[in-house]
Design an enzyme around this catalytic site. Structure first.
Site, PDB file in Angstrom:
ATOM      1  N   ASP A 121       6.606  49.841  82.633  1.00  0.00           N
ATOM      2  CA  ASP A 121       7.785  50.095  82.735  1.00  0.00           C
ATOM      3  C   ASP A 121       9.134  49.939  82.314  1.00  0.00           C
ATOM      4  OD1 ASP A 121       5.972  52.172  84.241  1.00  0.00           O
ATOM      5  OD2 ASP A 121       6.837  51.067  86.526  1.00  0.00           O
ATOM      6  N   SER A 122       9.929  50.279  82.804  1.00  0.00           N
ATOM      7  CA  SER A 122      11.106  49.949  81.623  1.00  0.00           C
ATOM      8  C   SER A 122      11.605  48.835  83.007  1.00  0.00           C
ATOM      9  CB  SER A 122      12.620  51.144  82.457  1.00  0.00           C
ATOM     10  OG  SER A 122      12.556  51.270  82.805  1.00  0.00           O
TER      11      SER A 122
END
Length: 347
Positions: A121-122
């Protein structure tokens, strides 16, 4: 997280600088274009011997870049998505090699293939496994292989994304929860278990990612629970409301769902505050993940050689197509003196 959650398709043209190259080095580079990575490296070395490193020809670097093949790892920081990071890596390599460039005059179509084998995920950081050249065919194995994470959870708050980037949807007391309480329930989340994936994920409905639909405000139903594997799970630290977990799991597992489920099991709620992937397959963050200042053709070539011993030899021979590897292909069709076309497509 364990499943892919971002993809980027874009097109761009890179302005390049060319430098004069002695005839002998240029000849060596041209020969290398039709031979092997070893010959390409020799062309670069020859150019350096005749002058300075700054005089290395772009065609020789382009040839060396196109000869790279295998699997290595990079260090993904918090912020960009995995696909954005892959594009950044690709752009740095192309810029270093001067591709596409009028100086690079081979008429036949040249292709640089690069992809990653398991999205973070970012908001997460850590190991991101990358395949280049024929190494992209190995990425499916990275998706299904084991991964290890250090996760910091926060008790008392639930969010719509199940991590700190989301909107708080619920708050519950946590003051009576003890370290023994947490340690006592971890066994329930170890082994072969069933897990409901988060709504904000790369899983798809009618061909669109659930996370995309959620961001649009569309109604999305949770996917049914599915079997996943947790090889080991331990509590490293507890300082209310924060608790730190060390998790080793198989493919398709979501740390966000685990932390949320632990909060519910404790009659409270929880979300992921920080997440670091410390290991993916045989690649570790400390030993194998290249930081951005090492994203050069030479450094990646050295890393590929170092990492080649980590994978079973038969993996290099596998011809199966990645199903969920976010593999991207950059095709550059170049004729003498001008760029005809450059495009990126999602496989």
């Amino acid at each position: 997280m364990a499943a892919a959650e971002a993809a980027v398709g874009s097109s761009s043209s890179l302005k390049t600088d060319t430098v004069p190259v002695p005839e002998s080095a240029g000849t060596a580079a041209a020969t290398a274009a039709t031979s092997s990575a070893t010959a390409a490296a020799a062309a670069v070395a020859a150019a350096v011997r005749t002058g300075s490193e700054a005089r290395v020809s772009k065609p020789a670097l382009a040839t060396k870049l196109l000869s790279l093949s295998g699997v290595f790892a990079v260090h993904k920081p918090k912020g960009p998505t995995s696909a954005e990071l892959l594009n950044r890596l690709k752009e740095k390599l192309l810029a270093e090699a001067g591709m596409p460039s009028p100086e690079w005059t081979k008429r036949k179509k040249q292709t640089l293939k690069i992809g990653h084998g398991g999205t973070l995920d970012s908001a997460a950081r850590g190991v991101l496994v990358v395949g280049i050249g024929k190494g992209t065919k190995m990425l499916t194995n990275m998706l299904s292989g084991s991964k290890r994470y250090i996760a910091i959870g926060e008790l008392g708050k639930a969010t719509d994304t199940l991590d700190s980037t989301g909107k708080v949807t619920e708050e519950k007391p946590y003051d009576k929860i003890t370290q023994e309480d947490i340690e006592g329930i971890l066994q329930k989340f170890t082994g072969n278990i069933m897990q409901v994936p988060p709504l904000y994920s790369a899983l798809k409905k009618d061909g669109q990612r659930l996370s995309t639909l959620m961001k649009r405000g569309e109604a999305v139903e949770a996917k049914p629970a599915r079997p996943v594997t947790v090889y080991s799970l331990s509590l490293q630290k507890f300082q209310p409301p924060f608790f730190t977990l060390d998790v080793e799991c198989g493919g398709g597992f979501y740390i966000r769902s685990l932390v949320s489920d632990i909060g519910k099991e404790l009659s409270s709620c929880a979300n992921v505050l920080e997440l670091t992937r410390t290991k993916q397959g045989p690649f570790t963050l400390e030993e194998h993940a290249l930081p951005e200042d090492k994203w050069t053709i030479d450094d990646i070539a050295q890393s590929l050689e170092h990492c080649s011993s980590l994978l079973p030899g038969e993996l290099a021979l596998k011809k199966s197509k990645p199903e969920e590897s976010n593999e991207q292909m950059l095709s550059c069709t170049v004729s003498k003196g001008r760029i005809i076309k450059i495009f990126i497509k999602q496989l």
